[in-house]
Design a protein around this motif. Structure first.
Motif, short mmCIF file in Angstrom:
data_model
loop_
_atom_site.label_atom_id
_atom_site.label_comp_id
_atom_site.label_asym_id
_atom_site.label_seq_id
_atom_site.Cartn_x
_atom_site.Cartn_y
_atom_site.Cartn_z
N GLY A 77 -6.66 -3.13 4.92
CA GLY A 77 -5.93 -3.93 5.90
C GLY A 77 -5.35 -5.22 5.36
N GLU A 78 -5.21 -5.34 4.05
CA GLU A 78 -4.58 -6.52 3.49
C GLU A 78 -3.10 -6.49 3.84
OE1 GLU A 78 -5.52 -6.62 -0.69
OE2 GLU A 78 -7.67 -6.65 -0.31
N PRO A 79 -2.47 -7.66 3.96
CA PRO A 79 -1.07 -7.69 4.38
C PRO A 79 -0.14 -7.01 3.37
CG PRO A 79 -1.85 -9.91 3.87
CD PRO A 79 -3.02 -8.99 3.77
N ALA A 80 0.81 -6.25 3.90
CA ALA A 80 1.81 -5.57 3.07
C ALA A 80 3.17 -6.20 3.34
CB ALA A 80 1.83 -4.08 3.37
N THR A 81 3.29 -7.45 2.97
CA THR A 81 4.52 -8.18 3.24
C THR A 81 5.61 -7.78 2.24
OG1 THR A 81 3.93 -10.01 1.77
CG2 THR A 81 3.18 -10.15 4.08
N ALA A 82 6.83 -8.11 2.59
CA ALA A 82 7.95 -7.80 1.70
C ALA A 82 7.78 -8.52 0.37
CB ALA A 82 9.26 -8.21 2.37
N LEU A 83 7.30 -9.74 0.38
CA LEU A 83 7.12 -10.49 -0.86
C LEU A 83 6.05 -9.84 -1.74
CD1 LEU A 83 7.84 -12.85 -2.65
CD2 LEU A 83 6.23 -14.27 -1.35
N ARG A 84 4.96 -9.40 -1.15
CA ARG A 84 3.92 -8.73 -1.93
C ARG A 84 4.45 -7.43 -2.53
NH1 ARG A 84 -1.99 -8.61 0.50
NH2 ARG A 84 -2.33 -8.19 -1.69
N MET A 85 5.22 -6.68 -1.75
CA MET A 85 5.78 -5.43 -2.27
C MET A 85 6.77 -5.72 -3.41
SD MET A 85 4.01 -3.35 -0.61
CE MET A 85 4.70 -1.76 -0.96
N LEU A 86 7.56 -6.77 -3.27
CA LEU A 86 8.49 -7.17 -4.33
C LEU A 86 7.73 -7.52 -5.60
CD1 LEU A 86 11.30 -7.90 -5.40
CD2 LEU A 86 10.97 -10.19 -4.42
N CYS A 87 6.65 -8.25 -5.45
CA CYS A 87 5.84 -8.62 -6.62
C CYS A 87 5.27 -7.38 -7.31
CB CYS A 87 4.73 -9.58 -6.21
SG CYS A 87 5.35 -11.21 -5.76
N LEU A 88 4.80 -6.42 -6.53
CA LEU A 88 4.30 -5.18 -7.12
C LEU A 88 5.41 -4.43 -7.84
CD1 LEU A 88 1.85 -3.91 -4.36
CD2 LEU A 88 1.29 -5.01 -6.54
N LEU A 89 6.59 -4.43 -7.25
CA LEU A 89 7.75 -3.80 -7.89
C LEU A 89 8.08 -4.48 -9.22
CD1 LEU A 89 10.02 -1.70 -7.77
CD2 LEU A 89 11.36 -3.37 -6.48
N LEU A 90 7.94 -5.80 -9.26
CA LEU A 90 8.18 -6.53 -10.50
C LEU A 90 7.16 -6.16 -11.57
CD1 LEU A 90 9.13 -10.03 -9.07
CD2 LEU A 90 10.65 -8.41 -10.24
N ILE A 91 5.91 -5.98 -11.18
CA ILE A 91 4.88 -5.55 -12.13
C ILE A 91 5.24 -4.18 -12.69
CG2 ILE A 91 2.47 -4.83 -12.41
CD1 ILE A 91 1.76 -7.00 -10.31
N VAL A 92 5.57 -3.25 -11.81
CA VAL A 92 5.93 -1.89 -12.24
C VAL A 92 7.16 -1.94 -13.16
CG1 VAL A 92 6.76 0.36 -11.47
CG2 VAL A 92 4.88 -0.75 -10.26
N SER A 93 8.14 -2.72 -12.80
CA SER A 93 9.36 -2.84 -13.62
C SER A 93 9.03 -3.38 -15.01
CB SER A 93 10.37 -3.76 -12.95
OG SER A 93 10.77 -3.25 -11.70
N GLY A 94 8.18 -4.37 -15.07
CA GLY A 94 7.79 -4.93 -16.35
C GLY A 94 7.04 -3.93 -17.23
N VAL A 95 6.15 -3.19 -16.62
CA VAL A 95 5.37 -2.20 -17.36
C VAL A 95 6.28 -1.07 -17.86
CG1 VAL A 95 3.60 -0.42 -17.10
CG2 VAL A 95 3.17 -2.73 -16.28
N VAL A 96 7.15 -0.60 -17.01
CA VAL A 96 8.09 0.46 -17.44
C VAL A 96 8.98 -0.06 -18.55
CG1 VAL A 96 10.08 1.85 -16.69
CG2 VAL A 96 8.04 1.72 -15.25
N GLY A 97 9.44 -1.30 -18.40
CA GLY A 97 10.26 -1.91 -19.46
C GLY A 97 9.52 -1.97 -20.78
N LEU A 98 8.27 -2.35 -20.76
CA LEU A 98 7.48 -2.40 -22.01
C LEU A 98 7.32 -1.02 -22.63
CD1 LEU A 98 4.59 -4.90 -21.23
CD2 LEU A 98 6.36 -5.14 -22.98
N LYS A 99 7.15 -0.02 -21.80
CA LYS A 99 6.98 1.34 -22.31
C LYS A 99 8.23 1.78 -23.07
CE LYS A 99 6.73 6.01 -22.20
NZ LYS A 99 7.30 6.61 -23.36
N PHE A 100 9.39 1.46 -22.51
CA PHE A 100 10.64 1.91 -23.13
C PHE A 100 11.14 0.99 -24.22
CE2 PHE A 100 10.86 4.30 -19.09
CZ PHE A 100 10.91 5.57 -19.63
N ALA A 101 10.59 -0.21 -24.31
CA ALA A 101 11.05 -1.17 -25.31
C ALA A 101 10.22 -1.14 -26.59
CB ALA A 101 11.02 -2.58 -24.73
N HIS A 102 9.16 -0.33 -26.62
CA HIS A 102 8.29 -0.37 -27.81
C HIS A 102 8.79 0.46 -28.93
CE1 HIS A 102 5.72 3.41 -27.97
NE2 HIS A 102 6.49 3.62 -26.95
#
Length: 104
Positions: free
Chosen positions: A79-104
């Motif tokens: 039941g933790e809040p699923a705000t738009a800002l929290r979802m955006l932050c999670l998307l940024l984490i995923v984007s960064g991780v995917v970027g690292l995978k393809f940049a190595h």
């Protein structure tokens, strides 16, 4: 194969993080056992994957999976809040991780 092991290990990081919270300071037996098993599986898989994946990339992917998985679990189950800002932050984490995978 190393990437599959790394992904599964990241999922086990989510398991041990959630179990750790449920141990209530290691005062509850079952969550403590789940935590112990999950942390060994998670770290063992990470170590195995890092035999062929660069440590910076592998660790970032592992932590990213664990962090995003734990946050999503908190929102979906605890039941933790699923705000738009929290979802955006999670998307940024995923984007960064995917970027690292393809940049190595």
């Amino acid at each position: 194969m190393a990437w599959l092991v790394l992904i599964v290990s990241g999922l086990f990081e989510t398991v041990w993080a959630v179990a750790l919270a449920e141990t209530k300071g290691f005062t509850r037996l079952l969550p403590t056992v789940v935590f112990g098993v999950a942390v060994v599986v998670s770290m063992g898989g990470l170590a195995l994957a890092l035999r062929s994946i660069p440590v910076g990339t592998g660790y970032a992917v592992w932590v990213g999976i664990g962090a995003v998985g734990t946050a999503l679990y908190g929102m979906a189950v605890l039941g933790e809040p699923a705000t738009a800002l929290r979802m955006l932050c999670l998307l940024l984490i995923v984007s960064g991780v995917v970027g690292l995978k393809f940049a190595h």
